[in-house]
Enzyme design. Structure first.
Site, short mmCIF file in Angstrom:
data_model
loop_
_atom_site.label_atom_id
_atom_site.label_comp_id
_atom_site.label_asym_id
_atom_site.label_seq_id
_atom_site.Cartn_x
_atom_site.Cartn_y
_atom_site.Cartn_z
N HIS A 48 0.73 -0.97 -0.06
CA HIS A 48 -0.09 0.03 -0.20
C HIS A 48 0.77 1.38 0.16
O HIS A 48 1.29 1.71 1.07
CB HIS A 48 -0.90 0.03 1.21
CG HIS A 48 -1.98 -1.11 1.21
ND1 HIS A 48 -1.47 -2.27 1.79
CD2 HIS A 48 -3.20 -1.09 1.06
CE1 HIS A 48 -2.66 -3.04 1.45
NE2 HIS A 48 -3.52 -2.41 1.29
N HIS A 88 -2.39 -0.99 7.12
CA HIS A 88 -2.14 -1.29 5.71
C HIS A 88 -1.00 -0.39 5.12
O HIS A 88 -0.29 -0.90 4.48
CB HIS A 88 -3.06 -1.34 4.98
CG HIS A 88 -3.76 0.02 4.99
ND1 HIS A 88 -5.05 0.15 5.81
CD2 HIS A 88 -3.96 1.10 4.01
CE1 HIS A 88 -5.32 1.42 5.47
NE2 HIS A 88 -4.73 1.91 4.39
N LEU A 138 -9.10 -2.84 10.61
CA LEU A 138 -9.20 -1.23 10.65
C LEU A 138 -10.00 -1.12 12.00
O LEU A 138 -11.04 -1.74 12.26
CB LEU A 138 -9.87 -0.84 9.37
CG LEU A 138 -8.85 -0.61 8.22
CD1 LEU A 138 -9.60 -0.26 6.90
CD2 LEU A 138 -7.61 0.14 8.44
N GLY A 181 -11.08 4.19 6.25
CA GLY A 181 -11.25 2.71 6.71
C GLY A 181 -11.70 2.69 8.14
O GLY A 181 -12.52 1.89 8.62
N ILE A 212 -10.03 8.09 -0.72
CA ILE A 212 -9.75 7.12 -1.36
C ILE A 212 -10.00 5.77 -0.72
O ILE A 212 -9.08 5.86 0.56
CB ILE A 212 -8.57 7.32 -2.30
CG1 ILE A 212 -8.42 8.42 -3.17
CG2 ILE A 212 -7.99 5.95 -3.09
CD1 ILE A 212 -9.88 8.04 -4.30
N HIS A 292 -3.71 2.87 -3.97
CA HIS A 292 -4.18 2.64 -2.59
C HIS A 292 -3.41 1.17 -2.22
O HIS A 292 -2.92 1.13 -1.21
CB HIS A 292 -5.59 2.56 -2.25
CG HIS A 292 -5.92 1.83 -0.80
ND1 HIS A 292 -6.16 2.71 0.19
CD2 HIS A 292 -6.22 0.75 -0.43
CE1 HIS A 292 -6.40 2.06 1.29
NE2 HIS A 292 -6.44 0.74 0.80
N ARG A 386 -19.75 -17.14 38.88
CA ARG A 386 -19.81 -15.57 38.61
C ARG A 386 -19.74 -14.96 39.95
O ARG A 386 -18.82 -13.91 40.32
CB ARG A 386 -20.88 -15.01 37.94
CG ARG A 386 -22.26 -14.98 38.36
CD ARG A 386 -23.24 -14.46 37.93
NE ARG A 386 -24.66 -14.73 38.26
CZ ARG A 386 -25.56 -13.99 38.11
NH1 ARG A 386 -25.79 -12.89 37.47
NH2 ARG A 386 -26.75 -14.10 38.79
N GLU A 449 -19.16 -3.90 23.41
CA GLU A 449 -18.17 -5.04 23.75
C GLU A 449 -17.00 -4.88 22.82
O GLU A 449 -16.03 -5.39 23.07
CB GLU A 449 -18.81 -6.37 23.44
CG GLU A 449 -20.16 -6.60 24.57
CD GLU A 449 -21.25 -6.08 24.15
OE1 GLU A 449 -22.41 -6.40 24.79
OE2 GLU A 449 -21.49 -5.36 23.01
N ASP A 507 -33.83 -16.40 29.51
CA ASP A 507 -33.62 -15.51 28.19
C ASP A 507 -33.54 -16.20 26.91
O ASP A 507 -33.62 -15.34 25.97
CB ASP A 507 -32.12 -14.63 28.59
CG ASP A 507 -32.29 -13.59 29.54
OD1 ASP A 507 -33.40 -12.98 29.61
OD2 ASP A 507 -31.28 -13.03 29.98
N HIS A 511 -29.60 -15.81 23.74
CA HIS A 511 -28.56 -15.37 24.92
C HIS A 511 -27.53 -16.50 25.44
O HIS A 511 -26.89 -16.62 26.35
CB HIS A 511 -29.14 -14.70 26.03
CG HIS A 511 -29.31 -13.21 25.77
ND1 HIS A 511 -30.11 -12.63 24.79
CD2 HIS A 511 -29.26 -11.99 26.82
CE1 HIS A 511 -30.22 -11.54 24.94
NE2 HIS A 511 -29.68 -10.87 25.87
N ARG A 558 -24.25 -18.38 35.48
CA ARG A 558 -25.23 -17.66 36.30
C ARG A 558 -25.67 -18.64 37.45
O ARG A 558 -26.12 -18.05 38.69
CB ARG A 558 -26.41 -17.54 35.40
CG ARG A 558 -27.46 -16.62 35.89
CD ARG A 558 -28.70 -16.49 35.25
NE ARG A 558 -29.73 -15.72 35.79
CZ ARG A 558 -31.02 -16.04 35.73
NH1 ARG A 558 -31.40 -17.26 35.25
NH2 ARG A 558 -31.98 -15.27 36.31
#
Length: 713
Positions: A48, A88, A138, A181, A212, A292, A386, A449, A507, A511, A558
């Site tokens: 590139h 890149h 990216l 990008g 571009i 590019h 948990r 997330e 749920d 989930h 859970r």
């Protein structure tokens, strides 16, 4: 302190800018950068070149004038960080590392994208000195830069919170180059919104607006007002347009003024839109998609060199006076480093306890007696893993100040908030539920997330602290690109992924993770740990923190699980161990289980033993750790002679064939879940102790030891 919106080169005056000088040697060096970019891609046959050509003045300015760095010590704690989010355009970084004296040679530039070179197609952290992060997908680098800026503020809060602004050895800046990008990728919204909300005044992004991409003019897919977008996030925005006169004029002084204004803005992150023409000054391919991501071709390279006043017959030509001039930055870097060392020494003298803690954390060492703080749970109790994880975090919060983190808006569900610890948030945004300050400890990522994953990587890359982040296991899908990069970079990031199976119940299937455990185990270098009870959870956290060279995922329940007698810290560390031995010590069948399904294996063992079938239960919380043991240990847990085996896990059985062999059976879930109380789901889907026992008999039957029963898998 400059604030608000500044467009069209209306850059606030900074007193020291009157001394800015851009010499003929600087101009010549920039042209050499362009020529090297063309030559390297031409020789490689791919790459590139266009962005590296048009960003040459900006990159050279940043490394030569703006950024505080020392090429002779790339790991200096007081350095500014540079992130090339548009990975890149790797030559944008490689050529500056070469010119500045980081250790890359001209031969390395010539070896771009070739086997075993120090200049791979995208920059790789840990492979090339001076590369702060691995940027390929990216937007990830932009997220890393945000994480670095957050880590820098947290580190200052840990070690030097009362110093005046700009007076601490822990004050430094994060610089990032980004492309269209990067800002088109959805992750850019997540991390940019967090950066604005956090008011990260130690972060500057230079956005290369060249219009571009691979599909040529970005107008085909991009039309929003990017400056207004970043202004809406709460960033300090500026625009430097090198095309505004109608001609292309690389006004380096204007860019320098914008960079200095960004550095002076300490209350907001800064976004500088730099309008360039990609591939400048190639006469036929500039400002096109053709330049590019592909070589210019010999004729176009020659034509571009003629425009620059360079000899078209010469390749990889770096005049000695240009290189000597560029290498002077190393001298300036050493001087800045020496000045920093003075202030650092003064800080150490005034803060001996904090200095000792800084040394320990920098070496990624744990305190000698830290395990004395670990919680223990009584066998016979019933605790969700948990919740046990949350108890672990509360217990170690005082002895491990480097450990910090939070959740993607699921703190109460993930149990990721250390009791009594303030939130990491500008004071004006603290809430009744979460009081905090800019140096706080509890992170709030919002429902972001993907951004959380990239930010955690940036925190780990920066050093000085150790991060964790939580969400539901099913949403690890949103994090996967960043998780993969954490594994690629061998970063000690911990993921707290709860609600790890159909055990979350009502749920429903949207989930309930089914394929996720084995999909994650497929990532090389990621440790996926699914503890069977509360004590295994504590042991798992301990083993995770004792590793400093890779990420780990804790898959937690859970629902409540029984606390077993005989769980083993050493066994968990090894990834798998004998939790229940067969009567007489010689098993006829082995039941292998993880997490909540260890309860089913123990129940199945009781049924089988009552029928006179000697049965061993192996808890295997981490397949990766078990694979890391020597063959003698693995065979002691899973003797090759015992071929009757069953693997039990509330997810697809994809990878268990390796452990159970041809005669083995899996009790798994080869379809999506449903919405109902979790006990109903386990019964309806055949995840029961009775089915485990039946599967064991089926395995024995294959070996001629029992008639067996249909398992219904």
């Amino acid at each position: 302190m400059p604030t608000g919106t500044t467009y069209d080169n209306e850059i606030p005056e900074i007193e020291q800018l009157s001394t800015f000088e851009w010499t003929d040697l600087d101009k010549q060096a920039v042209d050499v950068v362009r020529a090297l970019a063309m030559d390297a891609v031409e020789k490689a046959g791919s790459g590139h070149p266009g962005t590296a050509m048009s960003l040459a003045p900006a990159a050279y300015l940043l490394f030569q004038r703006t950024m505080r760095h020392d090429p002779t010590d790339a790991s200096w704690a007081g350095r500014d960080r540079f992130v090339l989010s548009c990975g890149h355009s790797s030559l944008t970084l490689y050529i500056q590392l070469y010119l500045s004296g980081y250790g890359l040679s001209l031969g390395d530039i010539e070896s771009l994208r070739t086997w075993d070179s120090l200049t791979p197609g995208h920059p790789e952290h840990g492979h090339t000195v001076g590369v702060e992060t691995t940027t390929g997908p990216l937007g990830q680098g932009l997220g890393n830069a945000v994480g670095m800026a957050m880590a820098a503020r947290r580190e200052r809060g840990l070690f030097d919170p009362h110093a005046e602004p700009g007076a601490s050895p822990f004050d430094h800046h994060i610089w990032c180059f980004a492309s269209e990008g990067d800002i088109e990728e959805g992750i850019s919204h997540e991390v940019s919104a967090i950066a604005g909300h956090q008011k990260l005044g130690n972060l500057t992004v230079v956005f290369d607006s060249n219009h571009i991409s691979i599909e040529d003019d970005t107008q085909i897919a991009l039309s929003e007002d990017i400056l207004k977008r970043y202004e809406a996030y709460g960033w300090h925005v500026q625009k430097v347009d090198w095309t505004k006169t109608g001609d292309y004029v690389e006004d380096v002084a204007a860019l320098n003024a914008a960079l200095e204004a960004a550095r002076a803005e300490t209350g907001k992150p800064s976004f500088i839109m730099l309008r360039t023409i990609i591939g400048w000054p190639a006469p036929n391919k500039k400002n096109t998609g053709k330049i590019h991501g592909s070589a210019l071709g010999a004729d176009e390279v020659a034509a571009a060199k003629k425009v620059l006043g360079l000899d078209p017959a010469k390749s990889f030509d770096v005049p000695a006076e240009v290189l000597a001039h560029a290498r002077l930055v190393a001298e300036r870097g050493r001087e800045a480093h020496a000045e920093w060392e003075k202030s650092f020494a003064e800080w150490r003298l005034a803060n001996p306890e904090r200095a000792a803690e800084f040394d320990r954390i920098s070496a990624r060492e744990l305190p000698a007696d830290w395990t004395s703080a670990l919680p223990e749970f009584e066998p016979g109790a019933s605790v969700a893993t948990r919740k046990a994880s949350g108890e672990f975090l509360n217990s170690v919060s005082r002895v491990l100040p480097e450990l910090w983190g939070g959740s993607a808006d699921l703190a109460e569900s993930n149990n990721t908030t250390m009791k009594g610890e303030p939130s990491f948030i500008p004071e004006e945004y603290q809430t009744k539920e979460f009081p905090g300050n800019r140096y706080g400890r509890t992170l709030h990522f919002g429902i972001r997330e993907h951004g959380m994953g990239a930010i955690l990587n940036g925190i780990a890359l920066h050093g000085g602290t150790r991060p964790y982040g939580g969400t539901f296991l099913v949403f690890s899908d949103y994090m996967r690109p960043a998780v993969r990069l954490a594994a690629l970079m061998k970063l000690p990031v911990t993921y707290v992924w709860t609600h790890d199976s159909i055990g979350l119940g009502e749920d429903g299937p949207t989930h309930q993770p089914v394929e996720h455990l084995w999909a994650l185990r497929a990532i090389p270098g990621l440790d996926v740990v699914r503890p069977a009870d509360a004590n295994e959870t504590v042991h798992a956290w301990r083993a995770v923190l004792e590793h400093t060279d890779r990420p780990a995922a804790l898959a937690l329940t859970r629902q409540n699980l029984p606390v077993y007698e005989g769980t083993s810290a050493e066994g968990v560390k090894r990834g798998g161990y004998v939790l229940r031995e067969a009567s007489g010590g010689q098993p006829q069948v082995i039941l292998i289980a993880t997490g909540s399904e260890v309860e089913l294996a123990v129940g199945g063992r009781d049924l089988l033993e009552a029928q006179g079938i000697a049965t061993r239960v192996v808890s295997m919380p981490c397949v990766e750790w078990f694979h890391g043991q020597d063959s003698a240990y693995r065979q002691s847990v899973l003797p090759p002679a015992v071929k009757a085996r069953v693997a039990v896990e509330a997810g697809i059985g994809l990878g268990w064939r390796e452990f159970v062999g041809e005669a083995g059976e899996t009790v798994s879930l080869e379809h999506f879940g449903a919405s109902a109380p979790y006990k109903t789901l386990y019964e309806q889907f055949g995840l029961t102790a009775e089915r485990v026992a039946a599967a064991a008999k089926a395995s024995l039957a294959k070996l001629g030891h029992d008639k067996g029963e249909t398992t219904g898998n």
